[in-house]
Design a protein around this motif. Structure first.
Motif, short mmCIF file in Angstrom:
data_model
loop_
_atom_site.label_atom_id
_atom_site.label_comp_id
_atom_site.label_asym_id
_atom_site.label_seq_id
_atom_site.Cartn_x
_atom_site.Cartn_y
_atom_site.Cartn_z
N LEU A 87 0.90 -1.28 0.08
CA LEU A 87 -0.01 0.05 0.06
C LEU A 87 0.81 1.19 -0.07
O LEU A 87 0.42 2.30 -0.60
N GLU A 89 3.64 1.71 -1.43
CA GLU A 89 4.09 1.87 -2.90
C GLU A 89 3.18 2.77 -3.84
O GLU A 89 3.55 3.03 -4.82
N LEU A 90 1.78 2.77 -3.45
CA LEU A 90 0.74 3.34 -4.18
C LEU A 90 0.81 4.72 -4.11
O LEU A 90 0.56 5.29 -2.88
N GLU A 91 0.06 5.33 -4.92
CA GLU A 91 -0.49 6.66 -4.83
C GLU A 91 -1.82 6.60 -4.04
O GLU A 91 -2.70 5.64 -4.45
N GLU A 157 -10.43 2.70 -6.61
CA GLU A 157 -9.42 2.80 -7.46
C GLU A 157 -8.33 1.62 -7.04
O GLU A 157 -7.71 1.20 -7.88
N VAL A 158 -8.36 1.40 -5.56
CA VAL A 158 -7.57 0.37 -4.96
C VAL A 158 -8.40 -0.49 -4.08
O VAL A 158 -9.46 -0.17 -3.42
N THR A 179 -6.46 -1.17 -9.06
CA THR A 179 -5.61 -1.77 -8.55
C THR A 179 -5.69 -2.82 -7.57
O THR A 179 -6.69 -2.40 -6.63
N VAL A 181 -4.49 -5.10 -4.35
CA VAL A 181 -3.49 -5.58 -3.54
C VAL A 181 -3.98 -6.85 -2.75
O VAL A 181 -5.15 -6.71 -2.07
N ARG A 200 3.55 -7.17 -9.35
CA ARG A 200 4.29 -7.04 -8.31
C ARG A 200 3.96 -8.10 -7.35
O ARG A 200 2.89 -8.40 -7.22
N VAL A 211 0.50 -7.22 -6.09
CA VAL A 211 -0.37 -6.20 -6.75
C VAL A 211 -0.77 -6.53 -8.03
O VAL A 211 0.07 -7.03 -9.03
N ARG A 213 -3.32 -5.60 -11.69
CA ARG A 213 -4.31 -4.92 -12.30
C ARG A 213 -5.10 -5.41 -13.38
O ARG A 213 -4.70 -6.45 -13.94
#
Length: 219
Positions: A87, A89-91, A157-158, A179, A181, A200, A211, A213
């Motif tokens: 988490l 590592e994500l925007e 988004e996540v 995304t 996770v 990832r 990770v 997508r």
């Protein structure tokens, strides 16, 4: 050999003896129900500190104070740690925490700037723990009681899912997220996420997290 420790009264002992070949019992000291606290130790995951309310967080780290109550999730398990690493590592963006347990991932995400955060679990104790811990951490999130395998989930988004392999694989195709996770499975498991490509992967102590997508055409 698998050894299970179960706390309870005579009726529990009787039920266990009816189900297992070998059962031994002994008296425990009063206060056994709080003995788990001795094993709930703080952990540092990059810029996050995750620990219980009776421990002091160090300066310079984002504190995530978690009292799990009857729910899963102190931050110490490898799958939780892996999710917290990924988490970071994500925007920050909108986020779903599916199978929130104590709320550790949802609360950490909120502290990292993810918003809005919506947490789901099918256990009322988990929802109660998540809301209590969110208030203690001064973060705002939405926690909902739901069976995520049959409920209609909002898009985000996540999405972060620290759940069993079977539940994760059943759930993935119905998620609407940019995304994913995901953890809760062993490194040796054959993970299959329909409609997703893994971009990832990390492993820790025989556990793994990814990770992923949406594949083209599945977005």
């Amino acid at each position: 050999m698998l050894e299970l420790a179960v706390y309870g009264g005579p009726e529990i002992e009787e039920a266990l003896r009816a189900s297992f070949a070998e059962v031994t019992s002994e008296l425990v000291e009063p206060g056994w129900e709080d003995n788990w606290r001795a094993f709930h130790r703080p952990v540092e995951i990059w810029k996050l500190w995750v620990g219980p309310p009776w421990e002091e967080s160090p300066e310079g780290l984002l504190p995530v104070v978690i009292d799990p109550g009857g729910a899963f999730g102190t931050g110490a398990h490898p799958t939780t740690r892996l999710c917290l690493e990924l988490l970071q590592e994500l925007e920050p963006a909108s986020l779903l925490d599916i199978g929130c347990g104590s709320g550790v991932l949802a609360i950490a995400a909120a502290k990292l700037g993810f918003s809005p955060v919506v947490a789901f679990d099918n256990d009322p104790e988990a929802i109660e723990a998540t809301l209590t811990n969110a208030e203690a951490n001064g973060v705002s999130l939405d926690a909902r009681l739901a069976d995520v395998l049959v409920a209609s989930l909002p898009s985000a988004e996540v999405a972060v899912c620290n759940i069993s392999l079977q539940a994760l694989e059943e759930l993935a195709s119905g998620l609407e997220c940019g995304t994913l996770v995901a953890s809760g499975f062993l490194a040796s498991d054959d993970l299959r996420l329909a409609g997703y490509s893994v971009v990832r992967r990390q492993e820790q102590a025989d556990w793994a997290a990814v990770v992923a997508r949406p594949e083209r055409g599945g977005e």
